[in-house]
Design an enzyme around this catalytic site. Structure first.
Site, PDB file in Angstrom:
ATOM      1  N   CYS A   1     -27.455  45.889  66.004  1.00 57.07           N
ATOM      2  CA  CYS A   1     -26.159  45.697  66.674  1.00 57.07           C
ATOM      3  C   CYS A   1     -26.320  45.915  68.174  1.00 57.07           C
ATOM      4  O   CYS A   1     -27.055  46.792  68.605  1.00 57.07           O
ATOM      5  CB  CYS A   1     -25.122  46.690  66.165  1.00 57.07           C
ATOM      6  SG  CYS A   1     -24.313  46.186  64.668  1.00 57.07           S
ATOM      7  N   HIS A   2     -25.595  45.128  68.931  1.00 57.61           N
ATOM      8  CA  HIS A   2     -25.578  45.332  70.373  1.00 57.61           C
ATOM      9  C   HIS A   2     -24.785  46.599  70.693  1.00 57.61           C
ATOM     10  O   HIS A   2     -23.731  46.831  70.100  1.00 57.61           O
ATOM     11  CB  HIS A   2     -24.916  44.142  71.082  1.00 57.61           C
ATOM     12  CG  HIS A   2     -25.735  42.910  71.010  1.00 57.61           C
ATOM     13  ND1 HIS A   2     -25.672  42.047  69.949  1.00 57.61           N
ATOM     14  CD2 HIS A   2     -26.653  42.401  71.864  1.00 57.61           C
ATOM     15  CE1 HIS A   2     -26.511  41.043  70.157  1.00 57.61           C
ATOM     16  NE2 HIS A   2     -27.124  41.235  71.301  1.00 57.61           N
TER      17      HIS A   2
ATOM     18  N   MET B   1     -18.681  44.726  63.276  1.00 55.28           N
ATOM     19  CA  MET B   1     -19.475  45.846  62.763  1.00 55.28           C
ATOM     20  C   MET B   1     -18.845  47.183  63.150  1.00 55.28           C
ATOM     21  O   MET B   1     -18.906  48.149  62.389  1.00 55.28           O
ATOM     22  CB  MET B   1     -20.920  45.767  63.260  1.00 55.28           C
ATOM     23  CG  MET B   1     -21.710  44.609  62.657  1.00 55.28           C
ATOM     24  SD  MET B   1     -21.687  44.556  60.847  1.00 55.28           S
ATOM     25  CE  MET B   1     -22.440  46.109  60.441  1.00 55.28           C
ATOM     26  N   GLU B   2     -18.217  47.240  64.317  1.00 57.87           N
ATOM     27  CA  GLU B   2     -17.530  48.459  64.729  1.00 57.87           C
ATOM     28  C   GLU B   2     -16.328  48.721  63.826  1.00 57.87           C
ATOM     29  O   GLU B   2     -16.088  49.863  63.420  1.00 57.87           O
ATOM     30  CB  GLU B   2     -17.103  48.346  66.204  1.00 57.87           C
ATOM     31  CG  GLU B   2     -18.250  48.471  67.182  1.00 57.87           C
ATOM     32  CD  GLU B   2     -19.173  47.251  67.273  1.00 57.87           C
ATOM     33  OE1 GLU B   2     -20.202  47.367  67.961  1.00 57.87           O
ATOM     34  OE2 GLU B   2     -18.886  46.196  66.678  1.00 57.87           O
TER      35      GLU B   2
ATOM     36  N   ASP C   1     -15.373  63.575  51.868  1.00 60.30           N
ATOM     37  CA  ASP C   1     -15.895  64.890  52.242  1.00 60.30           C
ATOM     38  C   ASP C   1     -14.812  65.970  52.194  1.00 60.30           C
ATOM     39  O   ASP C   1     -15.052  67.071  51.701  1.00 60.30           O
ATOM     40  CB  ASP C   1     -16.502  64.830  53.643  1.00 60.30           C
ATOM     41  CG  ASP C   1     -17.079  66.159  54.074  1.00 60.30           C
ATOM     42  OD1 ASP C   1     -17.899  66.724  53.311  1.00 60.30           O
ATOM     43  OD2 ASP C   1     -16.721  66.638  55.166  1.00 60.30           O
TER      44      ASP C   1
END
Length: 158
Positions: A78-79, A114-115, A129
Site C-alpha cells: 500500500c502507498h 485499503m484504509e 478484544d
C-alpha cells in the site's frame, strides 16, 4: 482474468506506480460485521456498551481511525498516504449484529479503500478484544468494501 496490479515487469511484488495518475477526490466505505452472543449483547446494551475497560464502541471507533491512518505501514504494498477524513459509525442491525462502517476520503493519485477496510477490521477486532472476557464465542462475520469512488473504477455493492 485481470492481471494482478502489484507485480512488476519481472513478475515480482512491487508497488503500483501512480506517478502519472491525476489527483482526484477519492472516497471509500468498508463494513465489518461482528456477532456477539445474545446474552453479551443484552448485557452491553443495558450499560450503553460501557464496560470496566471503557466504552466498547468509542474505543473501537478510536482504534479504527488509528489503524486506518497506519494502513501504509501494515499492508506491505500500500502507498503511504494521508487521509483528509476518516469516520467510523457503529450500528446494531435488525439481526442483532454489530455493523461497523468506516468511510475514508482523500485528494490523491491512489485509492483509499485499503484504509477503509483496515479501519473497519481493527474496529471489529477491538470489539472482540473488549468483549472476550465475557465470551470467546464472538464472530467477525465479514469485512467488505461497500463503495468506492474517484478512481479509475468506481464500485458500489448492491
Amino acid at each position: 482474468m485481470t492481471n494482478f496490479s502489484h507485480l512488476n515487469k519481472k513478475e515480482q511484488p512491487g508497488m503500483v506506480n501512480v506517478g502519472s495518475k491525476k489527483v482526484t477526490h477519492r472516497k471509500a466505505t468498508a463494513k465489518a460485521t461482528v456477532i456477539l452472543p445474545e446474552n453479551i449483547l443484552e448485557a452491553l446494551q443495558k450499560d450503553d456498551f460501557k464496560t470496566k475497560k471503557g466504552s466498547v464502541f468509542q474505543t473501537a471507533i478510536i482504534a479504527g481511525i488509528m489503524a486506518a491512518k497506519k494502513t501504509g505501514e501494515l499492508i506491505p504494498l500500500c502507498h503511504p498516504i494521508g487521509m483528509d477524513n476518516c469516520e467510523i459509525d457503529i450500528e446494531i442491525n435488525t439481526q442483532n449484529e454489530i455493523e461497523i462502517y468506516c468511510t475514508t476520503e482523500i485528494e490523491a493519485k491512489t485509492g483509499i479503500e485499503m484504509e477503509a477496510l483496515t479501519g473497519a477490521s481493527v474496529a471489529a477486532l477491538t470489539i472482540y478484544d473488549m468483549c472476550k472476557a465475557m465470551s470467546h464465542d464472538i464472530v467477525i462475520k465479514e469485512i467488505q468494501l461497500t463503495e468506492k469512488s474517484g478512481g479509475k473504477n468506481d464500485f458500489k455493492r448492491e
